[in-house]
Every structure is written in C-alpha cells, then in structure tokens.
Design a protein around this motif. Structure first.
Motif, PDB file in Angstrom:
ATOM      1  N   SER A  22      49.630  14.115  33.764  1.00 34.31           N
ATOM      2  CA  SER A  22      50.486  14.783  34.714  1.00 34.31           C
ATOM      3  C   SER A  22      49.850  14.754  36.096  1.00 34.31           C
ATOM      4  CB  SER A  22      50.693  16.230  34.259  1.00 34.31           C
ATOM      5  OG  SER A  22      51.453  16.931  35.194  1.00 34.31           O
ATOM      6  N   THR A  55      59.618  23.445  30.563  1.00 35.76           N
ATOM      7  CA  THR A  55      58.900  22.307  30.000  1.00 35.76           C
ATOM      8  C   THR A  55      57.652  22.727  29.235  1.00 35.76           C
ATOM      9  OG1 THR A  55      57.494  21.897  31.947  1.00 35.76           O
ATOM     10  CG2 THR A  55      59.690  20.855  31.914  1.00 35.76           C
ATOM     11  N   TYR A  58      57.299  22.169  25.434  1.00 36.20           N
ATOM     12  CA  TYR A  58      58.377  21.306  24.960  1.00 36.20           C
ATOM     13  C   TYR A  58      58.265  19.874  25.472  1.00 36.20           C
ATOM     14  CZ  TYR A  58      60.620  25.714  23.685  1.00 36.20           C
ATOM     15  OH  TYR A  58      60.901  26.945  23.148  1.00 36.20           O
ATOM     16  N   ASP A  59      57.485  19.675  26.515  1.00 37.15           N
ATOM     17  CA  ASP A  59      57.339  18.360  27.139  1.00 37.15           C
ATOM     18  C   ASP A  59      55.898  17.905  26.971  1.00 37.15           C
ATOM     19  OD1 ASP A  59      56.788  16.337  29.182  1.00 37.15           O
ATOM     20  OD2 ASP A  59      58.724  16.870  30.046  1.00 37.15           O
ATOM     21  N   GLN A  60      55.710  16.658  26.600  1.00 37.55           N
ATOM     22  CA  GLN A  60      54.360  16.143  26.383  1.00 37.55           C
ATOM     23  C   GLN A  60      53.512  16.171  27.656  1.00 37.55           C
ATOM     24  OE1 GLN A  60      55.147  12.289  24.824  1.00 37.55           O
ATOM     25  NE2 GLN A  60      55.531  11.363  26.800  1.00 37.55           N
ATOM     26  N   ASN A  62      53.425  18.708  29.598  1.00 36.72           N
ATOM     27  CA  ASN A  62      53.092  20.115  29.831  1.00 36.72           C
ATOM     28  C   ASN A  62      52.816  20.811  28.494  1.00 36.72           C
ATOM     29  OD1 ASN A  62      52.672  22.546  31.093  1.00 36.72           O
ATOM     30  ND2 ASN A  62      54.807  22.878  31.647  1.00 36.72           N
ATOM     31  N   CYS A 102      50.864  10.623  22.193  1.00 36.42           N
ATOM     32  CA  CYS A 102      50.764  10.859  23.623  1.00 36.42           C
ATOM     33  C   CYS A 102      49.327  10.921  24.141  1.00 36.42           C
ATOM     34  CB  CYS A 102      51.502  12.140  23.999  1.00 36.42           C
ATOM     35  SG  CYS A 102      53.052  12.405  23.116  1.00 36.42           S
TER      36      CYS A 102
END
Length: 154
Positions: A22, A55, A58-60, A62, A102
């Motif tokens: 990120s 996120t 739920y989001d790779q 974050n 990931c």
C-alpha cells in the motif's frame, strides 16, 4: 532430398510474483501500533474501537495487523482477533483459514516478504460469509471491522 536441421533455441523467461504494498502511510508495512492490546482471556482480544474504514480487514491492501510472527504467536494472535468478533446480528462467528495469499514487503517477514492469511467468517445461523485478511507479521491498532461487533468484556 536433403534434410535440413534447424537448431532449436530455448528461451527462459523468468517468472516473478507481483507483490502488492500500500502507498497509504496509515496502511503501510511494518509495525504501526500506537495503542496497547488487551486480552479478555488468553484466546480473545478485547476490541473496543470500531473503524469507519470499509476496507479495513476486507481488502488485502488494508489487512488487520495482529503481529506475532517473530515470537511464533502469529496464528494465536489471528485466532485471538477472530474470537473477539460477533456478527451484525450480535451472534458468534465461525471461521476457518481459507489459505494464504497476497505477498507483500515487510521488515518482519522472511527475506522481507510476508503473506496474508485469508479467513472465511460466517455468523451462526446465517449462510452469508465474508473474507477477512490478516497480517501476522506486522502490528497495527486493532479495530472492529465495519458491519461486525465485538464480544463484550465480562
């Protein structure tokens, strides 16, 4: 008739897996925890703060950063977090580890690389499932993901 021999060339093409990191400082790699973590018991974190970031978890990009890989408590920390969650209808959640994914850069990983663990959660009595991404290499402030609740301390 003469046979023509054509030399064959073999070309090796290297394959690299793409690592995602990120660019948002708040969601960065490494240890970013600013608040102490409290336990309800040895198997459950006491979560008190809900995030409004849809996120988070739920989001790779974050993931929930529970840490523990360096002292071999990573899997336990993942379970501590998941054991603290209740579903939107205030019922217990069941969960299972759906695998790792990931790859990302982290100073706390093997050769500075870590993998996220993806968990599949289901509220008891429901057929709906959701995926949560957890990072056991880095530490961050632990919050209750949007749409979920936390176990209350007795």
């Amino acid at each position: 008739m003469k046979k023509l021999l054509i030399p064959l060339l073999f070309i090796t093409i290297p394959c690299f897996s793409q690592t995602k990191t990120s660019t948002n400082e708040d969601k960065g790699v490494g240890d970013t925890r600013t608040k102490a973590v409290e336990l309800m018991d040895n198997n459950t974190y006491w979560l008190t703060e809900t995030t409004d970031d849809k996120t988070y978890g739920y989001d790779q990009l974050n993931p929930i950063k529970v840490g523990g890989a360096n002292d071999k408590s990573g899997p336990l920390n993942e379970r501590r977090f998941l054991n603290a969650l209740f579903g939107p209808n205030n019922k217990k959640m069941t969960y299972f580890r759906a695998g790792s994914c990931c790859a990302f850069k982290t100073p706390n990983g093997f050769n500075n690389i870590g993998l996220l663990d993806r968990y599949r959660l289901t509220e008891i009595g429901s057929k709906d499932t959701l995926d949560i991404y957890i990072n056991m290499y880095d530490t961050g402030d632990l919050k209750i993901p949007v749409g979920l609740k936390a176990k209350e301390k007795n």
